[in-house]
Design a protein around this motif. Structure first.
Motif, PDB file in Angstrom:
ATOM      1  N   GLY A  59       1.068  -1.379   0.507  1.00  9.53           N
ATOM      2  CA  GLY A  59      -0.080  -0.008   0.184  1.00  9.53           C
ATOM      3  C   GLY A  59      -0.045   1.322  -0.259  1.00  9.53           C
ATOM      4  O   GLY A  59       2.076   1.773  -0.675  1.00  9.53           O
ATOM      5  N   TRP A  60       0.581   2.084   0.842  1.00  5.80           N
ATOM      6  CA  TRP A  60       1.529   3.062   1.073  1.00  5.80           C
ATOM      7  C   TRP A  60       2.882   4.017   1.818  1.00  5.80           C
ATOM      8  O   TRP A  60       3.272   4.274   2.109  1.00  5.80           O
ATOM      9  N   LEU A  61       3.195   2.117   2.702  1.00  4.15           N
ATOM     10  CA  LEU A  61       3.884   1.916   3.339  1.00  4.15           C
ATOM     11  C   LEU A  61       5.059   1.655   3.381  1.00  4.15           C
ATOM     12  O   LEU A  61       5.171   0.505   2.110  1.00  4.15           O
ATOM     13  N   GLN A  62       6.563   2.206   2.764  1.00  7.28           N
ATOM     14  CA  GLN A  62       7.383   1.243   1.888  1.00  7.28           C
ATOM     15  C   GLN A  62       8.302   0.812   3.377  1.00  7.28           C
ATOM     16  O   GLN A  62       8.128   1.432   4.250  1.00  7.28           O
ATOM     17  N   ASN A  63       9.311  -0.097   3.084  1.00  6.78           N
ATOM     18  CA  ASN A  63       9.052  -0.794   3.943  1.00  6.78           C
ATOM     19  C   ASN A  63      10.404  -2.251   4.065  1.00  6.78           C
ATOM     20  O   ASN A  63      11.162  -2.851   4.632  1.00  6.78           O
ATOM     21  N   ASP A  64      10.557  -1.714   2.501  1.00  3.79           N
ATOM     22  CA  ASP A  64      12.512  -2.218   2.035  1.00  3.79           C
ATOM     23  C   ASP A  64      12.953  -1.612   1.237  1.00  3.79           C
ATOM     24  O   ASP A  64      12.342  -0.681   0.484  1.00  3.79           O
ATOM     25  N   LYS A  65      13.966  -1.297   0.810  1.00  2.00           N
ATOM     26  CA  LYS A  65      14.905  -1.102   0.128  1.00  2.00           C
ATOM     27  C   LYS A  65      16.090  -1.691  -0.561  1.00  2.00           C
ATOM     28  O   LYS A  65      16.493  -2.319   0.594  1.00  2.00           O
ATOM     29  N   GLY A  66      16.370  -1.268  -1.917  1.00  2.00           N
ATOM     30  CA  GLY A  66      18.002  -2.424  -1.944  1.00  2.00           C
ATOM     31  C   GLY A  66      18.728  -1.850  -2.980  1.00  2.00           C
ATOM     32  O   GLY A  66      18.216  -1.007  -4.203  1.00  2.00           O
ATOM     33  N   SER A  67      19.140  -2.758  -3.765  1.00  2.00           N
ATOM     34  CA  SER A  67      20.145  -2.847  -5.562  1.00  2.00           C
ATOM     35  C   SER A  67      19.184  -4.197  -5.549  1.00  2.00           C
ATOM     36  O   SER A  67      18.610  -4.637  -5.438  1.00  2.00           O
ATOM     37  N   TRP A  68      19.900  -4.113  -7.090  1.00  2.00           N
ATOM     38  CA  TRP A  68      19.176  -5.090  -7.586  1.00  2.00           C
ATOM     39  C   TRP A  68      20.646  -5.405  -9.152  1.00  2.00           C
ATOM     40  O   TRP A  68      20.358  -4.283 -10.236  1.00  2.00           O
ATOM     41  N   THR A  69      20.040  -6.102 -10.124  1.00  2.00           N
ATOM     42  CA  THR A  69      20.497  -7.000 -10.832  1.00  2.00           C
ATOM     43  C   THR A  69      20.174  -7.939 -12.320  1.00  2.00           C
ATOM     44  O   THR A  69      19.416  -8.333 -11.041  1.00  2.00           O
ATOM     45  N   TYR A  70      20.254  -7.803 -13.168  1.00  2.00           N
ATOM     46  CA  TYR A  70      19.484  -8.127 -14.377  1.00  2.00           C
ATOM     47  C   TYR A  70      20.572  -9.147 -14.891  1.00  2.00           C
ATOM     48  O   TYR A  70      21.094  -8.628 -16.170  1.00  2.00           O
TER      49      TYR A  70
END
Length: 228
Positions: A59-70
């Motif tokens: 919903g409107w709550l952010q609870n994670d962050k980080g980085s990504w690779t593909y």
């Protein structure tokens, strides 16, 4: 002129294919299956940025962050959360139009996550529940008992974004406590500050400015509130 239009059409077509095959963008989770079980979180979203950072939440709550690779050649996607290391490794990725599917093995079980590309953050039942609500009707066994249950029209509940609530009862007495919404089901839990009172659990639904609450595993009664 025709050549220019044809070139533009081909460019837009190729661009559409590339975008539909891209990790970047805002995605909502449609379904999560673990083995033969489905455990889909409500209003779960991921936002993958071009700088290979990401944010996630419900919903409107952010609870994670980080980085990504593909890895495009191997079609392997690896998100790395700042909240902790993921021990299961990369997902195998499949694209279909504006859909994306992740798959990998976790503890001997196949995990599949299905996602859809979206434009705005999804709104969860938790987001919808926040506000000041006035009781407008009560039905028990399909019979309208509003006048006998709430004769003066005093019952109301104020659900605060802070995780607390205040309830005004038909006799104008008040109770206060904590509330939370189940992450996988539209179940509202009310925990009175007075621990001698049992936790109340309601199945909630929303329509326009109305909220309907039905006690879980209880008598056949339905409370409908209107947002003030």
């Amino acid at each position: 002129m025709k050549t220019r239009l044809l070139f533009l059409s081909i460019t837009l077509f190729v661009s559409g294919i590339i975008n539909s095959q891209s990790i970047t963008g805002l995605w909502s989770v449609d379904q999560v299956s673990i083995g033969d079980k489905k455990m889909t979180p409500i209003a779960k979203w991921f936002k993958y940025n071009t700088d290979h950072s990401y944010q996630a939440g419900n919903g409107w709550l952010q609870n994670d962050k980080g980085s990504w690779t593909y890895n495009k050649k191997e079609k392997q996607f690896l998100p790395e959360s700042k909240n902790g290391k993921d021990e299961y490794g990369a997902f195998k990725v499949e694209f279909s139009n504006n859909k994306m599917k992740w798959a990998r093995m976790e503890d001997g079980m196949k995990v599949i996550v299905s996602l859809s590309r979206i434009s705005n953050l999804p709104k969860s039942p938790k987001d919808k529940a926040v506000g000041n609500w006035q009781l407008v009707s009560v039905y028990k066994n399909q019979e309208n008992i509003t006048k006998s249950y709430n004769p003066e029209g005093k019952e109301a509940i104020f659900i605060r974004w802070t995780g607390t609530y205040r309830k005004t009862h038909p006799d104008t007495s008040r109770s206060n406590g904590y509330w939370y919404m189940n992450a996988h089901k539209p179940e509202l839990h009310l925990i009175d500050y007075n621990r001698a009172i049992d936790v109340q659990v309601f199945i909630v639904t929303f329509h326009d400015n109305m909220m309907t609450m039905k006690p879980k595993n209880s008598e056949n009664i339905t409370f409908t509130y209107k947002r003030k």
